[in-house]
Design a protein around this motif. Sequence first.
Motif, PDB file in Angstrom:
ATOM      1  N   ALA A   1       0.838  -1.205   0.000  1.00 37.61           N
ATOM      2  CA  ALA A   1       0.000   0.000   0.000  1.00 37.61           C
ATOM      3  C   ALA A   1       0.873   1.256   0.000  1.00 37.61           C
ATOM      4  CB  ALA A   1      -0.915  -0.007   1.222  1.00 37.61           C
ATOM      5  N   ILE A   2       1.970   1.233   0.729  1.00 38.01           N
ATOM      6  CA  ILE A   2       2.867   2.393   0.760  1.00 38.01           C
ATOM      7  C   ILE A   2       3.535   2.582  -0.596  1.00 38.01           C
ATOM      8  CG2 ILE A   2       5.025   3.255   1.770  1.00 38.01           C
ATOM      9  CD1 ILE A   2       4.110   1.982   4.411  1.00 38.01           C
ATOM     10  N   GLN A   3       3.867   1.485  -1.265  1.00 35.86           N
ATOM     11  CA  GLN A   3       4.467   1.604  -2.591  1.00 35.86           C
ATOM     12  C   GLN A   3       3.475   2.193  -3.588  1.00 35.86           C
ATOM     13  OE1 GLN A   3       5.847  -2.326  -3.556  1.00 35.86           O
ATOM     14  NE2 GLN A   3       7.883  -1.969  -2.676  1.00 35.86           N
ATOM     15  N   ARG A   4       2.219   1.820  -3.458  1.00 35.99           N
ATOM     16  CA  ARG A   4       1.215   2.354  -4.376  1.00 35.99           C
ATOM     17  C   ARG A   4       0.938   3.830  -4.116  1.00 35.99           C
ATOM     18  NH1 ARG A   4      -1.494  -2.632  -3.326  1.00 35.99           N
ATOM     19  NH2 ARG A   4      -2.729  -1.553  -1.763  1.00 35.99           N
ATOM     20  N   ASP A   5       0.795   4.200  -2.817  1.00 35.65           N
ATOM     21  CA  ASP A   5       0.435   5.583  -2.486  1.00 35.65           C
ATOM     22  C   ASP A   5       1.135   5.986  -1.177  1.00 35.65           C
ATOM     23  OD1 ASP A   5      -0.775   8.037  -2.590  1.00 35.65           O
ATOM     24  OD2 ASP A   5      -2.710   7.334  -1.831  1.00 35.65           O
ATOM     25  N   PRO A   6       2.330   6.595  -1.245  1.00 31.30           N
ATOM     26  CA  PRO A   6       3.077   6.927  -0.023  1.00 31.30           C
ATOM     27  C   PRO A   6       2.600   8.199   0.676  1.00 31.30           C
ATOM     28  CG  PRO A   6       4.372   7.491  -1.940  1.00 31.30           C
ATOM     29  CD  PRO A   6       3.121   6.827  -2.437  1.00 31.30           C
ATOM     30  N   ILE A   7       1.724   8.962   0.076  1.00 28.68           N
ATOM     31  CA  ILE A   7       1.331  10.254   0.645  1.00 28.68           C
ATOM     32  C   ILE A   7       0.631  10.116   2.001  1.00 28.68           C
ATOM     33  CG2 ILE A   7      -0.147  12.259   0.253  1.00 28.68           C
ATOM     34  CD1 ILE A   7       0.954  12.341  -2.499  1.00 28.68           C
ATOM     35  N   PRO A   8      -0.315   9.186   2.214  1.00 27.79           N
ATOM     36  CA  PRO A   8      -0.920   9.084   3.554  1.00 27.79           C
ATOM     37  C   PRO A   8       0.110   8.779   4.650  1.00 27.79           C
ATOM     38  CG  PRO A   8      -2.238   7.865   1.975  1.00 27.79           C
ATOM     39  CD  PRO A   8      -0.996   8.297   1.271  1.00 27.79           C
ATOM     40  N   VAL A   9       1.103   7.952   4.348  1.00 30.23           N
ATOM     41  CA  VAL A   9       2.125   7.623   5.355  1.00 30.23           C
ATOM     42  C   VAL A   9       2.963   8.853   5.662  1.00 30.23           C
ATOM     43  CG1 VAL A   9       4.170   6.203   5.816  1.00 30.23           C
ATOM     44  CG2 VAL A   9       2.196   5.210   4.678  1.00 30.23           C
ATOM     45  N   ILE A  10       3.308   9.589   4.635  1.00 27.76           N
ATOM     46  CA  ILE A  10       4.080  10.816   4.834  1.00 27.76           C
ATOM     47  C   ILE A  10       3.275  11.802   5.667  1.00 27.76           C
ATOM     48  CG2 ILE A  10       5.103  12.810   3.658  1.00 27.76           C
ATOM     49  CD1 ILE A  10       5.763  10.867   1.328  1.00 27.76           C
ATOM     50  N   ALA A  11       1.981  11.892   5.409  1.00 33.26           N
ATOM     51  CA  ALA A  11       1.127  12.809   6.171  1.00 33.26           C
ATOM     52  C   ALA A  11       1.038  12.384   7.638  1.00 33.26           C
ATOM     53  CB  ALA A  11      -0.263  12.857   5.551  1.00 33.26           C
ATOM     54  N   VAL A  12       0.893  11.097   7.888  1.00 33.92           N
ATOM     55  CA  VAL A  12       0.798  10.608   9.275  1.00 33.92           C
ATOM     56  C   VAL A  12       2.124  10.843  10.003  1.00 33.92           C
ATOM     57  CG1 VAL A  12       0.581   8.517  10.678  1.00 33.92           C
ATOM     58  CG2 VAL A  12      -1.034   8.952   8.831  1.00 33.92           C
ATOM     59  N   LEU A  13       3.240  10.519   9.376  1.00 38.25           N
ATOM     60  CA  LEU A  13       4.544  10.731  10.005  1.00 38.25           C
ATOM     61  C   LEU A  13       4.806  12.214  10.251  1.00 38.25           C
ATOM     62  CD1 LEU A  13       6.801   8.147   8.141  1.00 38.25           C
ATOM     63  CD2 LEU A  13       5.994   8.054  10.489  1.00 38.25           C
ATOM     64  N   GLY A  14       4.443  13.050   9.281  1.00 37.38           N
ATOM     65  CA  GLY A  14       4.629  14.504   9.449  1.00 37.38           C
ATOM     66  C   GLY A  14       3.785  15.031  10.594  1.00 37.38           C
ATOM     67  N   THR A  15       2.547  14.569  10.696  1.00 36.21           N
ATOM     68  CA  THR A  15       1.666  15.002  11.787  1.00 36.21           C
ATOM     69  C   THR A  15       2.242  14.570  13.130  1.00 36.21           C
ATOM     70  OG1 THR A  15      -0.242  14.798  10.312  1.00 36.21           O
ATOM     71  CG2 THR A  15      -0.690  14.897  12.666  1.00 36.21           C
ATOM     72  N   ALA A  16       2.731  13.332  13.206  1.00 34.77           N
ATOM     73  CA  ALA A  16       3.305  12.838  14.460  1.00 34.77           C
ATOM     74  C   ALA A  16       4.528  13.657  14.856  1.00 34.77           C
ATOM     75  CB  ALA A  16       3.676  11.360  14.321  1.00 34.77           C
ATOM     76  N   LEU A  17       5.385  13.972  13.891  1.00 36.34           N
ATOM     77  CA  LEU A  17       6.569  14.790  14.192  1.00 36.34           C
ATOM     78  C   LEU A  17       6.177  16.191  14.621  1.00 36.34           C
ATOM     79  CD1 LEU A  17       8.967  13.662  11.328  1.00 36.34           C
ATOM     80  CD2 LEU A  17       9.220  13.228  13.770  1.00 36.34           C
ATOM     81  N   LEU A  18       5.170  16.776  13.958  1.00 38.27           N
ATOM     82  CA  LEU A  18       4.704  18.114  14.319  1.00 38.27           C
ATOM     83  C   LEU A  18       4.139  18.130  15.732  1.00 38.27           C
ATOM     84  CD1 LEU A  18       4.145  21.036  13.477  1.00 38.27           C
ATOM     85  CD2 LEU A  18       1.933  20.241  12.596  1.00 38.27           C
ATOM     86  N   LEU A  19       3.307  17.130  16.056  1.00 38.00           N
ATOM     87  CA  LEU A  19       2.755  17.066  17.414  1.00 38.00           C
ATOM     88  C   LEU A  19       3.855  16.854  18.447  1.00 38.00           C
ATOM     89  CD1 LEU A  19      -0.487  14.937  16.966  1.00 38.00           C
ATOM     90  CD2 LEU A  19      -0.332  17.300  17.728  1.00 38.00           C
ATOM     91  N   GLY A  20       4.796  16.005  18.134  1.00 43.77           N
ATOM     92  CA  GLY A  20       5.907  15.769  19.058  1.00 43.77           C
ATOM     93  C   GLY A  20       6.713  17.024  19.315  1.00 43.77           C
ATOM     94  N   SER A  21       6.988  17.781  18.281  1.00 43.86           N
ATOM     95  CA  SER A  21       7.775  19.009  18.469  1.00 43.86           C
ATOM     96  C   SER A  21       6.963  20.075  19.202  1.00 43.86           C
ATOM     97  CB  SER A  21       8.255  19.537  17.122  1.00 43.86           C
ATOM     98  OG  SER A  21       7.171  19.970  16.343  1.00 43.86           O
ATOM     99  N   LEU A  22       5.647  20.154  18.949  1.00 42.41           N
ATOM    100  CA  LEU A  22       4.825  21.130  19.670  1.00 42.41           C
ATOM    101  C   LEU A  22       4.715  20.787  21.147  1.00 42.41           C
ATOM    102  CD1 LEU A  22       1.892  21.697  17.130  1.00 42.41           C
ATOM    103  CD2 LEU A  22       3.706  23.310  17.773  1.00 42.41           C
ATOM    104  N   LEU A  23       4.584  19.523  21.459  1.00 38.76           N
ATOM    105  CA  LEU A  23       4.457  19.118  22.872  1.00 38.76           C
ATOM    106  C   LEU A  23       5.758  19.301  23.620  1.00 38.76           C
ATOM    107  CD1 LEU A  23       2.211  15.932  22.538  1.00 38.76           C
ATOM    108  CD2 LEU A  23       1.554  18.194  23.392  1.00 38.76           C
ATOM    109  N   THR A  24       6.882  19.094  22.986  1.00 37.72           N
ATOM    110  CA  THR A  24       8.160  19.253  23.685  1.00 37.72           C
ATOM    111  C   THR A  24       8.508  20.735  23.869  1.00 37.72           C
ATOM    112  OG1 THR A  24       9.355  19.024  21.607  1.00 37.72           O
ATOM    113  CG2 THR A  24       9.131  17.057  22.968  1.00 37.72           C
ATOM    114  N   ARG A  25       8.010  21.609  23.028  1.00 38.33           N
ATOM    115  CA  ARG A  25       8.281  23.047  23.171  1.00 38.33           C
ATOM    116  C   ARG A  25       7.491  23.628  24.336  1.00 38.33           C
ATOM    117  NH1 ARG A  25       8.371  25.569  17.091  1.00 38.33           N
ATOM    118  NH2 ARG A  25      10.172  24.396  16.384  1.00 38.33           N
ATOM    119  N   ARG A  26       6.331  23.100  24.632  1.00 37.27           N
ATOM    120  CA  ARG A  26       5.486  23.643  25.699  1.00 37.27           C
ATOM    121  C   ARG A  26       6.111  23.390  27.060  1.00 37.27           C
ATOM    122  NH1 ARG A  26      -0.680  22.409  24.995  1.00 37.27           N
ATOM    123  NH2 ARG A  26      -0.988  24.597  25.330  1.00 37.27           N
ATOM    124  N   ARG A  27       6.908  22.420  27.204  1.00 33.16           N
ATOM    125  CA  ARG A  27       7.498  22.094  28.513  1.00 33.16           C
ATOM    126  C   ARG A  27       8.677  22.944  28.699  1.00 33.16           C
ATOM    127  NH1 ARG A  27       7.173  15.544  28.434  1.00 33.16           N
ATOM    128  NH2 ARG A  27       4.961  15.452  28.236  1.00 33.16           N
TER     129      ARG A  27
END
Length: 106
Positions: free
Chosen positions: A80-106
């Motif tokens: 599925a990732i080989q056919r359409d990698p965009i959803p995986v990239i979006a999920v990973l990007g969202t996770a990284l964004l949330l992780g960086s936002l949560l670590t900045r608040r502390r």
Amino acid sequence: MHLEDLFVSRRRQDPLEAIAAQLHELRRQSRHLNRAVSHGANDIAEEFGDAVSDWSREAAKQGAWLAGVASRKAVRSAQAIQRDPIPVIAVLGTALLLGSLLTRRR
């Protein structure tokens, strides 16, 4: 044979002989008890070993089945990732964004 041997209740017994007879009977009973406990423990250990063997065999079967399922899911996900990698990239990007936002608040 003595007349005293026929009438045991009338015979005066030496206290040391009485104690020796009691000790002999106690030893006999303890040997019998030891054999019974040993036999029972051996049976219990044998049954426990059989149960553990059955459980481990069943766990191995379940583990092999789960490994097969995980393998099939991983292959499908990779396809599925080989056919359409965009959803995986979006999920990973969202996770990284949330992780960086949560670590900045502390």
